[in-house]
Design an enzyme around this catalytic site. Structure first.
Site, PDB file in Angstrom:
ATOM      1  N   THR A  63      15.853 -61.241   1.495  1.00  0.00           N
ATOM      2  CA  THR A  63      16.355 -60.092   0.478  1.00  0.00           C
ATOM      3  C   THR A  63      15.932 -58.731   1.263  1.00  0.00           C
ATOM      4  OG1 THR A  63      17.605 -61.617  -1.140  1.00  0.00           O
ATOM      5  CG2 THR A  63      17.520 -59.605  -1.523  1.00  0.00           C
ATOM      6  N   LYS A  81      11.375 -56.885  -7.101  1.00  0.00           N
ATOM      7  CA  LYS A  81      11.802 -56.398  -5.859  1.00  0.00           C
ATOM      8  C   LYS A  81      13.473 -56.185  -5.810  1.00  0.00           C
ATOM      9  CE  LYS A  81      11.815 -58.708  -2.490  1.00  0.00           C
ATOM     10  NZ  LYS A  81      13.034 -59.521  -1.412  1.00  0.00           N
ATOM     11  N   LYS A 111      24.031 -59.012  -0.562  1.00  0.00           N
ATOM     12  CA  LYS A 111      23.080 -59.626  -1.350  1.00  0.00           C
ATOM     13  C   LYS A 111      23.336 -58.721  -2.643  1.00  0.00           C
ATOM     14  CE  LYS A 111      20.600 -63.215  -3.166  1.00  0.00           C
ATOM     15  NZ  LYS A 111      19.222 -62.938  -2.227  1.00  0.00           N
TER      16      LYS A 111
END
Length: 298
Positions: A106, A249, A181
């Site tokens: 990701t 993150k 995502k």
């Protein structure tokens, strides 16, 4: 390109870089389907299970690229992706002719576009293919895989993706997988607050939390997090299926890209503040379900 998995071993050689909680299972499924798999991980011990299954170890990522027709990366941060793909020792400068690259980390949509452009300039193929489903989805080969990049490249590697996931969708051009995502992570972030608050409320009301789940998991409130992570919250099991530090993150990537589009995401900002509190309390390496500790005051 990807060979015939029904016939057993394929002539396609797979490189897999990043054999952590999810990557080890994903690479293992490819190996069990007859593919020759070459691996690298910063900590070799995390690849031992794969090596016992017959995977081939390399001391440098670039050596994986030199041996593989398809290279899959499953890393922690965009900075890791950038470091491993670019430069003299990077994957793109050490690839076989016509090789395919699948970054399943990701990561940043902008970085995915950059990798795709650089790969194309070298006659290579690059796709961004982040996943959802956590450790359970990786272990059971039931991941949701969101793919961005060239259609023909997607079709070429789809047999490999089908081995690792049950919901493989081509979302569009380079970066589209990462954008999708981010939609996934945005949804999870606010949903995790709701799941944590519901369980804290049930406990404060003197209810049996497990019994409450029986009523609400299959109704309108149902979600993957409620079904799979709420039981872990109740049990006090905060072991990582997906690390808090990696989720934070992801939240930052989503907020940064939203800002570029002029979009405000107040729910995501709230989730960010709560997860940062969790990190301040030493929860970096917990699973995302550990948010319950902050909500419930435990």
């Amino acid at each position: 390109m990807a060979g015939n998995t029904q016939a057993g071993a394929s002539s396609t050689v797979i490189g897999f870089i990043g054999t952590g909680i999810m990557g080890a299972s994903m690479a293992g499924h490819l190996r069990k389907n007859g593919y020759e798999v070459h691996v690298y991980n910063r900590t070799k011990a995390r690849a031992e299970g794969l090596l016992q299954q017959g995977a081939v170890w390399h001391d440098q990522p670039k050596d994986v690229a030199k041996h593989a027709d398809v290279v899959i990366t499953m890393l922690g941060y965009p900075s890791d992706v950038e470091q491993i793909y670019f430069g003299a020792d990077g994957l793109l400068n050490n690839a076989r002719d016509g090789a395919y690259f699948l970054d399943m980390t990701t990561s940043s949509p902008a970085l995915a576009k950059r990798i795709s452009q650089e790969a194309a300039s070298k006659g290579l193929h690059a796709l961004d293919a982040p996943v959802s489903g956590g450790d359970v989805g990786a272990r059971e080969a039931k991941l949701s895989i969101m793919v961005g990049g060239d259609t023909q490249a997607f079709e070429a590697v789809k047999p490999l993706l089908d081995i690792m996931g049950t919901n493989v969708v081509h979302q569009g051009s380079a970066g589209a997988g990462q954008y999708t995502k981010m939609c996934n992570q945005i949804t999870i972030a606010s949903n995790m607050i709701g799941v944590s608050e519901a369980l804290a409320y049930a406990k404060a009301a003197g209810l049996d939390q497990t019994q409450v789940l029986k009523s609400i998991s299959s109704g309108a409130a149902g979600s993957w997090s409620l079904s799979n992570l709420a039981p872990r919250m109740i049990a006090g099991d905060f072991a990582p299926g997906f690390y808090v530090k990696h989720f934070v993150k992801d939240i930052r990537i989503a907020l940064d890209s939203a800002a570029e589009m002029g979009l405000e995401l107040p729910g995501l900002k709230l989730a960010q503040s709560l997860y940062e509190q969790l990190i301040e309390h030493g929860g970096d390496n917990d699973g995302t379900q550990a948010l319950y500790r902050i909500i419930a005051g435990e």
